[in-house]
Enzyme design. Structure first.
Site, PDB file in Angstrom:
ATOM      1  N   CYS A 110       0.896  -1.170   0.000  1.00 35.25           N
ATOM      2  CA  CYS A 110       0.000   0.000   0.000  1.00 35.25           C
ATOM      3  C   CYS A 110       0.924   1.207   0.000  1.00 35.25           C
ATOM      4  O   CYS A 110       1.238   1.765   1.043  1.00 35.25           O
ATOM      5  CB  CYS A 110      -0.879  -0.017   1.246  1.00 35.25           C
ATOM      6  N   PRO A 130       1.827   7.823  -0.768  1.00 38.58           N
ATOM      7  CA  PRO A 130       2.561   8.550  -1.817  1.00 38.58           C
ATOM      8  C   PRO A 130       3.985   8.058  -2.054  1.00 38.58           C
ATOM      9  O   PRO A 130       4.686   8.636  -2.885  1.00 38.58           O
ATOM     10  CB  PRO A 130       2.579   9.983  -1.270  1.00 38.58           C
ATOM     11  N   GLY A 131       4.419   7.032  -1.343  1.00 35.53           N
ATOM     12  CA  GLY A 131       5.709   6.438  -1.682  1.00 35.53           C
ATOM     13  C   GLY A 131       6.841   6.793  -0.737  1.00 35.53           C
ATOM     14  O   GLY A 131       8.004   6.560  -1.061  1.00 35.53           O
ATOM     15  N   LYS A 141       7.736   5.379   2.034  1.00 32.46           N
ATOM     16  CA  LYS A 141       8.495   4.177   2.420  1.00 32.46           C
ATOM     17  C   LYS A 141       9.130   3.544   1.184  1.00 32.46           C
ATOM     18  O   LYS A 141      10.234   3.011   1.251  1.00 32.46           O
ATOM     19  CB  LYS A 141       7.583   3.205   3.172  1.00 32.46           C
ATOM     20  N   ASP A 176      -0.526   0.407  -5.375  1.00 27.33           N
ATOM     21  CA  ASP A 176      -1.585   1.160  -4.711  1.00 27.33           C
ATOM     22  C   ASP A 176      -2.868   0.912  -5.484  1.00 27.33           C
ATOM     23  O   ASP A 176      -2.864   0.850  -6.713  1.00 27.33           O
ATOM     24  CB  ASP A 176      -1.286   2.657  -4.626  1.00 27.33           C
ATOM     25  N   ASP A 182       0.626 -16.770 -10.355  1.00 30.85           N
ATOM     26  CA  ASP A 182       1.737 -17.729 -10.434  1.00 30.85           C
ATOM     27  C   ASP A 182       3.027 -17.084 -10.941  1.00 30.85           C
ATOM     28  O   ASP A 182       3.954 -17.759 -11.337  1.00 30.85           O
ATOM     29  CB  ASP A 182       1.345 -18.895 -11.343  1.00 30.85           C
ATOM     30  N   ASP A 222       1.719  -1.293   5.023  1.00 29.95           N
ATOM     31  CA  ASP A 222       1.346  -0.046   5.698  1.00 29.95           C
ATOM     32  C   ASP A 222      -0.063   0.291   5.206  1.00 29.95           C
ATOM     33  O   ASP A 222      -0.255   1.173   4.369  1.00 29.95           O
ATOM     34  CB  ASP A 222       2.372   1.028   5.275  1.00 29.95           C
ATOM     35  N   CYS A 276      -0.796   4.210  11.284  1.00 29.44           N
ATOM     36  CA  CYS A 276      -0.698   5.489  12.000  1.00 29.44           C
ATOM     37  C   CYS A 276      -1.980   5.693  12.812  1.00 29.44           C
ATOM     38  O   CYS A 276      -2.550   6.771  12.834  1.00 29.44           O
ATOM     39  CB  CYS A 276      -0.465   6.640  11.030  1.00 29.44           C
TER      40      CYS A 276
HETATM   41  C1  LIG Z   1      -1.247   4.588   4.878  1.00 27.20           C
HETATM   42  S1  LIG Z   1      -1.304   4.909   3.187  1.00 27.20           S
HETATM   43  C2  LIG Z   1       0.275   4.369   2.664  1.00 27.20           C
HETATM   44  C3  LIG Z   1       1.393   5.346   2.913  1.00 27.20           C
HETATM   45  C4  LIG Z   1       2.684   4.900   2.270  1.00 27.20           C
HETATM   46  N1  LIG Z   1       3.062   3.573   2.711  1.00 27.20           N
HETATM   47  C5  LIG Z   1       3.823   5.863   2.521  1.00 27.20           C
HETATM   48  O1  LIG Z   1       4.628   5.628   3.421  1.00 27.20           O
HETATM   49  O2  LIG Z   1       3.929   6.864   1.793  1.00 27.20           O
HETATM   50  C6  LIG Z   1      -2.322   3.619   2.602  1.00 27.20           C
HETATM   51  C7  LIG Z   1      -2.425   3.550   1.088  1.00 27.20           C
HETATM   52  O3  LIG Z   1      -3.063   2.299   0.783  1.00 27.20           O
HETATM   53  C8  LIG Z   1      -3.799   2.445  -0.397  1.00 27.20           C
HETATM   54  N2  LIG Z   1      -4.742   1.294  -0.456  1.00 27.20           N
HETATM   55  C9  LIG Z   1      -5.945   1.150   0.133  1.00 27.20           C
HETATM   56  N3  LIG Z   1      -6.457  -0.080  -0.107  1.00 27.20           N
HETATM   57  C10 LIG Z   1      -5.531  -0.726  -0.868  1.00 27.20           C
HETATM   58  C11 LIG Z   1      -5.481  -2.016  -1.471  1.00 27.20           C
HETATM   59  N4  LIG Z   1      -6.475  -2.900  -1.315  1.00 27.20           N
HETATM   60  N5  LIG Z   1      -4.415  -2.326  -2.219  1.00 27.20           N
HETATM   61  C12 LIG Z   1      -3.406  -1.439  -2.398  1.00 27.20           C
HETATM   62  N6  LIG Z   1      -3.401  -0.206  -1.864  1.00 27.20           N
HETATM   63  C13 LIG Z   1      -4.452   0.145  -1.107  1.00 27.20           C
HETATM   64  C14 LIG Z   1      -4.433   3.812  -0.259  1.00 27.20           C
HETATM   65  O4  LIG Z   1      -4.778   4.321  -1.529  1.00 27.20           O
HETATM   66  C15 LIG Z   1      -3.294   4.605   0.424  1.00 27.20           C
HETATM   67  O5  LIG Z   1      -2.551   5.301  -0.542  1.00 27.20           O
END
Ligand SMILES: C[S@@+](CC[C@H](N)C(=O)[O-])C[C@H]1O[C@@H](n2cnc3c(N)ncnc32)[C@H](O)[C@@H]1O
Length: 339
Positions: free
Chosen positions: A130, A133-134, A136, A154, A189, A214, A268
């Site tokens: 997840c 904005p990137g 991590k 995402d 796969d 996250d 968070c």
């Molecule tokens: C807490 S934020 C992530 C912050 C990010 N890890 C960072 O450090 O910049 C959660 C993100 O998960 C995405 N999200 C929600 N459900 C998701 C899913 N099923 N699969 C992938 N991404 C998802 C949201 O769009 C959001 O951008």
């Protein structure tokens, strides 16, 4: 008067962009020093010219940089540029001077710790489930030192550009592969090397050296902030039930992690149902997953009563502003798949 999202940005060190300004008294001119108040109840009408009497809070003082007329003659969507330079903000937060933004990426210390705990090694193949904005993702990519790669997913297509932009800004784009993909549906796969993010594609089991999970959460640890978009019903749903969404993401993470691989789970929020309870669910359902004692321990222990034994509570990290006013609310757990 400014709106709550602008006020949150001010508390985090920003100046005030013109679209965030709700009201300016008529006797105020450009270059005057102004007290900046936030409209806490969202009742101040845009362009109001008197002293606003509703519930408000002082977030600092600044210098007005645009005439009142210019601020309110257009709708906010057609406005740009600074409206107020903050000279005496309530909190002093360091910003990144222009020209340095490709060298420094500002993050909360909890976020940087989360990524460090992954112990990324050269040539690792990493999944950031997840990612937007990137923050991590780019940290992970920088730790790869030009080898291996990170797949950043995402669910929201429009958020993928932000990951790409941040990876470019930090000069790590060659290590980052971004895909708009629902991380609850990754069965397939393919090896990560062959993945193209096409419809119906997914990953085989046991293919990632490191996984960062996250997930979206209630965000109750985010501070400073003046606003929340969560309504009472949503808050209650997180309090009263196990958050199925995070658990579905966790199940995918476990499936995709290589034996001896590391998974870091972070949120968070302070809500134990999204934190300790998710980790407890994982340990209960996957006997090949174990909690690790983190190499760096900055947070306090996990909360008892949500499925984790005392020993497990001492291995997770809970950051709680109630105990430490210097922190955001955050939770981190480091897990390993037993080889
Ligand atoms: C807490 S934020 C992530 C912050 C990010 N890890 C960072 O450090 O910049 C959660 C993100 O998960 C995405 N999200 C929600 N459900 C998701 C899913 N099923 N699969 C992938 N991404 C998802 C949201 O769009 C959001 O951008």
């Amino acid at each position: 008067m400014i709106d709550t999202s602008t006020a949150t940005a001010v508390l985090r060190g920003a100046d005030i962009f013109a679209p965030g300004i709700l009201a300016v008294e008529t006797n105020v001119n450009v270059d005057d020093k102004v007290a900046i108040m936030v409209d806490l109840e969202k009742k101040c009408l845009r362009g109001y010219s008197e002293k606003f009497q509703g519930l408000k809070f002082h977030v600092g003082n600044g210098i007005l940089k645009k005439p009142r007329r210019a601020i309110f003659s257009k709708p906010p969507s057609e406005l740009s540029g600074d409206g107020v330079f903050m000279v005496e903000p309530l909190y002093r937060t360091c910003g990144i001077p222009l020209g340095f933004s490709h060298l420094v990426f500002l993050q909360n210390i909890t976020s940087t710790l989360t990524t460090r705990l992954l112990n990324v090694e050269p040539n690792n193949i990493v999944l950031d489930m997840c990612a937007s904005p990137g923050g991590k993702t780019v940290h992970i990519a920088s730790m790869l030192r030009g080898t291996g790669f990170v797949i950043a997913l995402d669910k929201n297509k429009y958020k993928i550009d932000r990951i790409k932009k941040n990876a470019q800004l930090c000069g790590v784009e060659s290590q980052v592969r971004t895909y708009a993909q629902n991380a609850t549906k990754l069965e397939g796969d393919l090896k990560p090397q062959d993945y193209k993010g096409l419809p119906g594609q997914g990953f085989a089991a046991n293919v990632f050296d490191r996984i960062m999970l996250d997930p979206p959460c209630t965000g109750f640890g985010q501070r400073p902030t003046f606003s929340t978009t969560k309504d009472v019903q949503e808050v209650r749903s997180f309090r009263e039930s196990q958050p199925a969404y995070q658990i579905r993401l966790m199940a995918q993470a476990v499936r995709l992690l290589k034996p001896d691989g590391t998974l870091v789970y972070s949120t968070c929020t302070l809500n134990p149902y999204e934190n300790e309870a998710v980790v407890a669910w994982c340990l209960k359902n996957y006997t090949d997953m174990e909690l690790l004692t983190p190499d760096t321990m900055l947070g306090g222990p996990g909360l008892a009563g949500f499925g984790l034994e005392a020993d497990a509570c001492s291995k997770v990290q809970r950051f709680d502003p109630v105990n430490n006013p210097e922190t955001v609310g955050f939770f981190i757990a480091k897990l390993r798949k037993i080889a």
